[in-house]
Design an enzyme around this catalytic site. Structure first.
Site, mmCIF file in Angstrom:
data_model
loop_
_atom_site.group_PDB
_atom_site.id
_atom_site.type_symbol
_atom_site.label_atom_id
_atom_site.label_comp_id
_atom_site.label_asym_id
_atom_site.label_seq_id
_atom_site.Cartn_x
_atom_site.Cartn_y
_atom_site.Cartn_z
ATOM 1 N N TYR A 1 -13.679 -2.688 10.937
ATOM 2 C CA TYR A 1 -12.117 -2.230 11.052
ATOM 3 C C TYR A 1 -11.238 -2.558 12.322
ATOM 4 O O TYR A 1 -10.354 -3.185 12.391
ATOM 5 C CB TYR A 1 -12.259 -0.786 10.847
ATOM 6 N N ILE B 1 0.266 6.850 4.349
ATOM 7 C CA ILE B 1 1.488 6.510 5.234
ATOM 8 C C ILE B 1 2.542 5.587 4.484
ATOM 9 O O ILE B 1 3.634 5.762 4.711
ATOM 10 C CB ILE B 1 0.995 5.902 6.546
ATOM 11 N N GLY C 1 0.723 -1.434 -0.018
ATOM 12 C CA GLY C 1 -0.099 -0.148 -0.112
ATOM 13 C C GLY C 1 0.672 1.196 -0.093
ATOM 14 O O GLY C 1 0.592 2.178 0.832
ATOM 15 N N ALA C 2 1.778 1.396 -1.067
ATOM 16 C CA ALA C 2 2.597 2.485 -0.929
ATOM 17 C C ALA C 2 2.360 3.390 -1.800
ATOM 18 O O ALA C 2 3.023 4.400 -2.298
ATOM 19 C CB ALA C 2 4.342 1.849 -1.119
HETATM 20 N N1 LIG Z 1 -4.798 7.158 8.607
HETATM 21 C C1 LIG Z 1 -5.060 6.990 9.960
HETATM 22 O O1 LIG Z 1 -5.456 7.919 10.802
HETATM 23 C C2 LIG Z 1 -4.637 5.617 10.341
HETATM 24 C C3 LIG Z 1 -4.984 5.374 11.779
HETATM 25 C C4 LIG Z 1 -4.639 4.120 12.477
HETATM 26 C C5 LIG Z 1 -4.040 3.306 11.489
HETATM 27 N N2 LIG Z 1 -3.990 3.304 9.951
HETATM 28 C C6 LIG Z 1 -3.365 2.410 9.295
HETATM 29 O O2 LIG Z 1 -2.452 2.703 8.367
HETATM 30 C C7 LIG Z 1 -2.441 2.263 7.112
HETATM 31 C C8 LIG Z 1 -2.210 3.009 6.068
HETATM 32 O O3 LIG Z 1 -3.538 3.659 5.719
HETATM 33 P P1 LIG Z 1 -3.564 5.275 5.412
HETATM 34 O O4 LIG Z 1 -4.141 5.929 6.568
HETATM 35 O O5 LIG Z 1 -2.312 5.753 4.937
HETATM 36 O O6 LIG Z 1 -4.522 4.777 4.104
HETATM 37 P P2 LIG Z 1 -4.618 5.443 2.646
HETATM 38 O O7 LIG Z 1 -4.150 6.650 2.393
HETATM 39 O O8 LIG Z 1 -5.954 5.045 2.258
HETATM 40 O O9 LIG Z 1 -3.602 4.214 2.064
HETATM 41 C C9 LIG Z 1 -3.930 2.903 2.164
HETATM 42 C C10 LIG Z 1 -3.107 2.103 1.029
HETATM 43 O O10 LIG Z 1 -3.518 0.650 0.978
HETATM 44 C C11 LIG Z 1 -3.796 0.304 -0.386
HETATM 45 N N3 LIG Z 1 -4.588 -0.625 -0.381
HETATM 46 C C12 LIG Z 1 -5.949 -0.763 -0.062
HETATM 47 N N4 LIG Z 1 -6.674 -1.607 -0.319
HETATM 48 C C13 LIG Z 1 -5.501 -2.566 -1.121
HETATM 49 C C14 LIG Z 1 -5.646 -3.977 -1.409
HETATM 50 N N5 LIG Z 1 -6.780 -4.590 -1.670
HETATM 51 N N6 LIG Z 1 -4.483 -4.649 -1.930
HETATM 52 C C15 LIG Z 1 -3.432 -3.769 -1.937
HETATM 53 N N7 LIG Z 1 -3.184 -2.397 -1.499
HETATM 54 C C16 LIG Z 1 -4.348 -2.111 -0.886
HETATM 55 C C17 LIG Z 1 -4.287 1.486 -1.116
HETATM 56 O O11 LIG Z 1 -4.003 1.381 -2.448
HETATM 57 P P3 LIG Z 1 -4.804 2.316 -3.600
HETATM 58 O O12 LIG Z 1 -4.169 3.586 -3.530
HETATM 59 O O13 LIG Z 1 -4.920 1.450 -4.880
HETATM 60 O O14 LIG Z 1 -6.222 2.415 -2.825
HETATM 61 C C18 LIG Z 1 -3.196 2.648 -0.339
HETATM 62 O O15 LIG Z 1 -1.906 2.393 -0.963
HETATM 63 C C19 LIG Z 1 -3.794 1.195 7.284
HETATM 64 O O16 LIG Z 1 -3.332 -0.222 7.579
HETATM 65 C C20 LIG Z 1 -4.644 1.789 8.258
HETATM 66 O O17 LIG Z 1 -5.511 0.883 8.886
HETATM 67 C C21 LIG Z 1 -4.369 4.751 9.432
#
Ligand SMILES: NC(=O)c1ccc[n+]([C@@H]2O[C@H](COP(=O)([O-])OP(=O)(O)OC[C@H]3O[C@@H](n4cnc5c(N)ncnc54)[C@H](OP(=O)(O)O)[C@@H]3O)[C@@H](O)[C@H]2O)c1
Length: 286
Positions: A167, A18, A13-14
């Site tokens: 979630y 994050i 998920g790069a």
């Molecule tokens: N943001 C927060 O406040 C927060 C808080 C706690 C934990 N987290 C955790 O941090 C991690 C990163 O999240 P983020 O906040 O950076 O979210 P984000 O900006 O939505 O990024 C998510 C990434 O995951 C990828 N992804 C989603 N579904 C996928 C799949 N089926 N196969 C492969 N890749 C997939 C997305 O790809 P696409 O670009 O193709 O959609 C994107 O690159 C997650 O595990 C989330 O639960 C986030």
């Protein structure tokens, strides 16, 4: 700082949020980074950007859709066929707030956030062991504490109307998987860490209707994606964590996870359930 020269890393998920900042920071420190992503149209320009900035071998694209176990198997096989070591695996990709089922019929959030990563990680374990010292970083969330167990009987159902519990279950599964990996990898040189990245203004909040997003962001005091990547980077590289396998981190510090994270029986059951769901074993444990 070029302290990660010679290290091969993989970030799921790069393409955004994050994970993108984690990959950028690892490349900036000299690591060769495989970006495991489901959207080539988003990932290709990022790989090109990283190569321009850090050299032709800095970044590589690996196609991976965590919501499709056959894609996960293909991605792991492709990485293994390349013959490279793997020093750090960052299980970062995640979804929240969406409803459905994965290609293989599992609840979409659990299937993507836990099960896809479980199969991917287990498929790469021998390579991680052969590359030791090696680390696995699981990007979890403090939301894991909203639930105290895994609803095994409902993991093959479509996401319910209220999406937050799904979630939280997926994030408790991240913690349990990290803790169980730490136990199973004892003595191999492979260590495992779970991370709460903070409340980060990433794309994960897109399912929240636009008019609600600004007050929601303000209320939750969100940090930037760069800040959100810091604890993942800390767990990926900090030398002082080498002997702290199985622990949980936020703000680059160890913190206490929920009591359920320490439930050894639940972690073992989740591992065995996941093995069966991914058809890695034939023994019945459900
Ligand atoms: N943001 C927060 O406040 C927060 C808080 C706690 C934990 N987290 C955790 O941090 C991690 C990163 O999240 P983020 O906040 O950076 O979210 P984000 O900006 O939505 O990024 C998510 C990434 O995951 C990828 N992804 C989603 N579904 C996928 C799949 N089926 N196969 C492969 N890749 C997939 C997305 O790809 P696409 O670009 O193709 O959609 C994107 O690159 C997650 O595990 C989330 O639960 C986030």
């Amino acid at each position: 700082m070029q302290d990660l020269i010679g290290k091969t890393m993989l970030v799921t998920g790069a393409t955004a949020g994050i994970g993108l900042e984690t990959a950028r920071a690892l490349c900036a420190r000299g690591a060769r980074v495989h970006l495991a992503c489901r959207s080539p149209e988003k990932a290709e320009p990022i790989v090109a950007e990283l190569r321009r900035a850090h050299g032709a071998r800095a970044a590589e694209l690996l196609s991976l859709d965590l919501a499709d176990l056959s894609s996960v198997r293909r991605a792991a096989a492709r990485f293994l066929d390349g013959g490279e070591p793997l020093h750090v695996l960052v299980n970062n990709a995640g979804v929240a707030g969406i409803r459905g089922r994965t290609v293989d019929g599992f609840e979409l959030t659990f299937g993507t956030n836990h099960l896809g990563h479980f199969l991917f990680t287990v498929s790469l374990l021998e390579r991680l062991k052969a590359s030791a010292p090696a680390r696995i970083v699981h990007v979890s969330s403090r939301s894991h504490a909203m639930v105290s167990s895994i609803p095994f009987a409902r993991l093959r159902e479509r996401t319910g109307l209220v999406v937050l519990p799904a979630y939280a279950v997926s994030k408790l599964a991240n913690n349990l998987f990290s803790a169980e990996l730490a136990r199973r990898m004892q003595g191999t040189g492979v260590t495992s860490y779970a991370v709460h990245p903070g409340v980060v203004a990433s794309e994960i909040w897109k399912p929240i209707p636009r008019p609600l997003r600004a007050p929601w962001f303000w209320l939750r005091r969100m940090v930037s994606n760069e800040e959100g990547a810091r604890t993942s980077l800390y767990c990926a590289a900090a030398p002082e964590l080498a002997s702290h396998s199985g622990r949980y981190y936020a703000n680059e510090r160890e913190v206490a996870p929920s009591r359920a994270t320490g439930n050894i029986e639940l972690a073992r059951r989740l591992w065995e359930w996941s093995e069966q769901a991914c058809e890695l074993t034939t023994t019945s444990s459900r």
